[in-house]
Design an enzyme around this catalytic site. Structure first.
Site, mmCIF file in Angstrom:
data_model
loop_
_atom_site.group_PDB
_atom_site.id
_atom_site.type_symbol
_atom_site.label_atom_id
_atom_site.label_comp_id
_atom_site.label_asym_id
_atom_site.label_seq_id
_atom_site.Cartn_x
_atom_site.Cartn_y
_atom_site.Cartn_z
ATOM 1 N N CYS A 133 -7.313 -2.204 -4.558
ATOM 2 C CA CYS A 133 -5.891 -1.859 -4.412
ATOM 3 C C CYS A 133 -5.044 -3.130 -4.446
ATOM 4 C CB CYS A 133 -5.638 -1.080 -3.122
ATOM 5 S SG CYS A 133 -5.891 0.702 -3.294
ATOM 6 N N HIS B 65 0.942 5.061 -1.497
ATOM 7 C CA HIS B 65 0.282 5.919 -0.505
ATOM 8 C C HIS B 65 1.145 6.213 0.719
ATOM 9 C CE1 HIS B 65 -3.500 5.922 -2.671
ATOM 10 N NE2 HIS B 65 -3.445 4.611 -2.795
ATOM 11 N N CYS C 70 0.852 -1.199 0.000
ATOM 12 C CA CYS C 70 0.000 0.000 0.000
ATOM 13 C C CYS C 70 0.886 1.248 0.000
ATOM 14 C CB CYS C 70 -0.893 0.037 1.243
ATOM 15 S SG CYS C 70 -1.851 -1.448 1.534
ATOM 16 N N ARG D 29 -12.560 -0.661 -2.136
ATOM 17 C CA ARG D 29 -11.324 0.068 -2.468
ATOM 18 C C ARG D 29 -10.091 -0.733 -2.036
ATOM 19 N NH1 ARG D 29 -9.257 2.795 -6.307
ATOM 20 N NH2 ARG D 29 -7.823 1.097 -5.988
#
Lengths: 203, 268
Positions: B229, B181, B177, B225
């Site tokens: 991802c 991000h 992730c 979401r």
């Protein structure tokens, strides 16, 4: 004072063990929270040594010896083309750079994988849809085509960790994402003076 | 009727396709979104969610009115903003989707298999019951502060595991992730990427899901979401309401704590 010196390594070791237990728990948790989908299986949750080392939250630091060992083994495993065989076709390389598909369970595994370079890098100055996670590579060809430049670029694409352990970039060659021919085409897209990546350079 | 309205609206949105290309330019999306004014097509889905909550369903022919989302049986106002949280009856930290699943099984007599058959829409679908319920529940927390539970030890360990999972690099591309991000001010192609490790980015993201995705003509949830991802990370499919899905949402919700819920939002 002496006592402080002995305590500090112990505290660090203790933190390391707790964190590594937490990391193992996270790995098991992820596996039990996922399911195979199309051709993508739970095997992908298994990590190699490099992935484990590079999975540390920002607050944790890895040790320099392991980092060096990982860097050296990454470098040692890169197959090197002969000097006149680094550069393929820049036009085919452009297609690879633009293609973001491949290896997602929603992708067709019969189709070749893309390199998705534009997701993270600026390349052709006329392409506005580029990402900024990686540095701009516009005008990369200005660096020339010396053997050391060819080798550097090849190694970077094959396994970026040979230079920068825990770089965010995928190991396009080492992980089998792109074929050797595709990588040579991307090399040409970066280095060929006719490539639009280098359109801003004076001939 | 509701699906029909959503269909008409989706068709209208397709007519806006040329504007769409223009809206892809970074920053201009805000203007594009402003053209919708207060007209978020999610309103139809929210209404559908409300209807589903009060309708008798499943083998037990029971509504979800007896469902405890953390603030007591049937209390929906503000419940979403305080999830994920620990529930004594399941001895688990749960997000809205795993809690709804629990209530559908316990109250309505539905099976885990049918709930998991298709919790999220595929492209071109007109929405699932889960999406509608989550949209309505989020609406009941609009304007309230994000305040996930962190008092119970399981809630704190969910956060810690969520953090570990956020940085977990795996798969052929070595993505986690954090790859996309973990820094501020970055973008992928033209899409801006919130830094979910920092309060500002986490707040912006967490407060705006679930959201109506204009490009997909559907309401998407935070659980979806997460799943999508992982698809983009080249990983297998994340199971709805699984421990990892909950842990990651706990990580995001705690990082976003204090910000104001503004969902269902409107996204490209």
């Amino acid at each position: 004072m002496t006592r402080m010196k002995t305590i500090k390594p112990l505290v660090l070791l203790c933190c390391f063990l707790i964190n590594s237990a937490l990391a193992d728990e996270a790995a098991m948790l992820l596996k039990s929270s996922m399911a195979d989908k199309n051709f993508v299986t739970l095997e992908r949750v298994e990590r190699d040594a490099l992935q484990s080392f590079c999975s540390k939250p920002r607050s944790e630091e890895g040790d320099i010896e392991t980092a060096n060992a990982l860097r050296e083994s990454a470098r040692a495993a890169v197959p090197m083309p002969t000097e006149d065989d680094f550069l393929g076709d820049w036009q085919r390389g452009e297609a690879v750079a633009n293609n973001g598909r491949g290896l997602q369970y929603s992708d067709n595994p019969e189709q070749p994988n893309g390199g998705n370079c534009y997701a993270c890098h600026q390349l052709d100055p006329d392409e506005v849809a580029y990402g900024t996670l990686g540095p701009s590579l516009t005008g990369y060809g200005a660096r020339g085509q010396s053997l050391s430049m060819l080798e550097y670029t090849w190694i970077k694409l094959w396994n970026t960790h040979a230079y920068n352990v825990c770089s965010h970039m995928p190991r396009f060659g080492a992980a089998g994402i792109l074929s050797e021919q595709q990588l040579k085409d991307v090399m040409a897209y970066l280095l060929d003076p006719r490539s639009p990546v280098n359109s801003g350079l004076s001939p | 009727m509701i699906s029909w309205c959503a269909g008409i609206l989706s068709s209208l949105l397709l007519l806006l396709a040329p504007l769409w290309a223009w809206a892809q330019q970074d920053g201009i999306f805000d203007e594009y979104r402003a053209m919708f004014g207060d007209d978020n097509p999610a309103v139809f889905v929210i209404d559908e969610g409300e209807e589903l909550w009060f309708s008798k369903a499943g083998p037990n022919s029971t509504s979800l009115e007896g469902c405890d989302l953390g603030l007591g049986a049937g209390v929906v106002e503000g419940a979403y903003a305080q999830l994920p949280r620990y529930f004594a009856d399941t001895d688990r930290v749960q997000d809205v989707e795993s809690r709804l699943e629990h209530c559908m099984i316990e109250l309505q007599g539905k099976t885990r298999e049918e709930i998991h058959a298709k919790p999220y829409s595929l492209r071109g679908d007109l929405g699932t019951e889960m999406e509608a319920l989550v949209a309505w529940l989020a609406e009941q927390s609009r304007g309230l502060a994000i305040a996930p539970g962190q008092a119970h030890p399981s809630e704190r360990s969910s956060y810690e595991l969520g953090e570990q999972l956020f940085y977990f690099r795996a798969g052929p591309h070595d993505f986690s992730c954090a790859t996309c991000h973990g820094q501020s001010g970055k973008r992928i192609r033209l899409q801006s990427l919130p830094d979910l490790t920092a309060h500002e980015g986490a707040a912006e993201a967490y407060s705006s899901w679930p959201a109506y995705r204009i490009s997909q003509g559907i309401v998407r949830t935070m659980g979806w979401r997460m799943r999508d991802c992982f698809r983009q990370q080249r990983m297998p499919e994340l199971i709805m309401g699984s421990e990892a899905a909950v842990a990651l949402q706990t990580y995001l919700a705690v990082n976003a704590a204090g910000a104001t819920m503004a969902a269902p939002g409107l996204k490209r």
